[in-house]
Design an enzyme around this catalytic site. Sequence first.
Site, short mmCIF file in Angstrom:
data_model
loop_
_atom_site.label_atom_id
_atom_site.label_comp_id
_atom_site.label_asym_id
_atom_site.label_seq_id
_atom_site.Cartn_x
_atom_site.Cartn_y
_atom_site.Cartn_z
N ARG A 419 28.83 48.87 -39.77
CA ARG A 419 29.60 50.11 -39.63
C ARG A 419 30.23 50.46 -40.97
O ARG A 419 30.76 49.59 -41.67
CB ARG A 419 30.70 49.96 -38.56
CG ARG A 419 30.18 49.97 -37.14
CD ARG A 419 29.63 51.33 -36.74
NE ARG A 419 29.17 51.39 -35.36
CZ ARG A 419 27.94 51.17 -34.97
NH1 ARG A 419 27.02 50.83 -35.88
NH2 ARG A 419 27.59 51.27 -33.70
N GLU A 448 29.93 59.05 -42.98
CA GLU A 448 28.53 59.46 -42.84
C GLU A 448 28.30 60.56 -41.81
O GLU A 448 27.26 61.23 -41.84
CB GLU A 448 27.67 58.25 -42.46
CG GLU A 448 27.90 57.75 -41.05
CD GLU A 448 27.00 56.57 -40.69
OE1 GLU A 448 26.33 56.66 -39.65
OE2 GLU A 448 26.98 55.58 -41.43
N HIS A 480 21.36 54.94 -42.29
CA HIS A 480 21.51 54.39 -40.94
C HIS A 480 20.15 54.20 -40.26
O HIS A 480 19.95 54.59 -39.11
CB HIS A 480 22.40 55.30 -40.08
CG HIS A 480 23.22 54.55 -39.08
ND1 HIS A 480 24.57 54.72 -38.93
CD2 HIS A 480 22.88 53.61 -38.17
CE1 HIS A 480 25.02 53.94 -37.97
NE2 HIS A 480 24.02 53.24 -37.50
#
Length: 517
Positions: A419, A448, A480
């Site tokens: 994360r 993000e 990601h």
Amino acid sequence: MARELLDNAQWFGSSSEAFKDEVAKLMQPVEADDGHCFVKEGHPINEFIIIEEGLLTRTKSVKNGNENLLIDEVGPGNVTGFLHVAGYEDEKAFATLAADGKAKVWVVNGKEFQTMLASNPLHALEVIRMLSKTMRGGVNTFRGALNRNLETVHEKRLNKSLSKSINAEGYEFEKEKLKVLCYDTTSWVQENFEPQVKSFNESQDEFEIQMDFTQDRLDVKTAKYASGYQAVCLFVNDTADAEVMWVLSMCGVKMIAMRCAGFDRIDTKAAQTYGISVARVPAYSPYAVAEHAIALLMTLNRKTHMASTRVKMADFTLDSGLLGVDIYGKTVGVMGTGKIGQILCNIIAGFGAKLLAYDVYESDDVKALGGTYVSQEHIFKSCDIIFLMMPLLPATKHTINENVLPLLKKGVIIINTSRGALIETGALVSGLNSGIIGGCGLDVYENEAQYFFQDWSAKSIEDNTLVSLMGNNRVVMTAHQAFFTREAVDKIVSTTVDNLSNFLEGKRGSDLPNSVC
């Protein structure tokens, strides 16, 4: 003062002078202390309130909890309870209304107000105008939702015919349909979900899933798109806070199907309050994430991305810009040894590195690999490479921060595939600039949400920190994608469809196999 307040008060500002004069006669002043309760959730609403000073809050009790959920706040010039008194009989309060600090309000008794209306048809007509104006606004909102989301008449008839089946006796019947709106849709989502949903529908005699797709992310502005849907399907950057949950509940949504493991953007307390079940995909491919973390490390260490670019330009030279180090013999710290962390530890052991680990729950499997559990500070001071594999919790947020920088071994490589907020971005930039952090591999970024999973190649990125990281040759960043393997996508899709199927079968809340709440 009561009469003057009505001139600018909600509902009454545009009403006639005679009407306001009569309402003012009914207004009774109340000086409320902090916490004073005007009406409790579930109790009848017998009055409406005009706020002159201070703030009132509406809160709703949380199922299986001792805390209350804040619905909204009502400030000076606003009126609360008017629609209930003017338009409904024996209406019960949706939420508890109480003073937040000292407040000065004016209270109008509902029966007295209704008696006043009965005595003068012109006053009653004014209230009818107020209610019709509100109804028009609601109709316009609903019409907009219909235009965005509901099918055309032809499509409805087609879907209806397709959803019919023949039972054992030869009679035609309609399947029970679950309408699902999938937010934050990119090409891979639709390409993989559509055939899986089709296969599910063909295999079922009683149930059917209708999944529609939108590229919009869920937030307070887009939540209304879910009007007419019983479920929504969300991804990591969709936001379902208390306000969004309220809108979803008003739209008729009863389930949130997360197509990911994380749910830190979901207000589970609000979901329980509004009776919305939440299910997730608890694990898809932990190997994918662990292997991607190693890919970031090796790319960063051996400069393979830079070397490939050079070779494509017919530059076959070697220099110190491509120089890496052996992982063998280095001290590697893994912070977070859940399933993904354990798989990562197994890979690291294969390099012949010294393995240190940190987690509140120690794993015997990690110890069997030769790993040693130590404190966070020990990892910071000792490790040449640090992998962050922890979930994002209040205790883990900004694990890497300005106070940690002086503790780090100079030139440390940090890899984060978990994360973004595990790293305080400002501290990362400072560490890179000072040389304390020798390199960083990121698949996640603290801020993000605005950018990842979207194409910004033709637009200007306003996040200067993100731009600086993208341009830093000691940073390797992916958007990601650590989870993104064939096996993981298949698992995400199949588990999400299973969660929707379980909901169709009547399972709710904790009865769902992959329940969050």
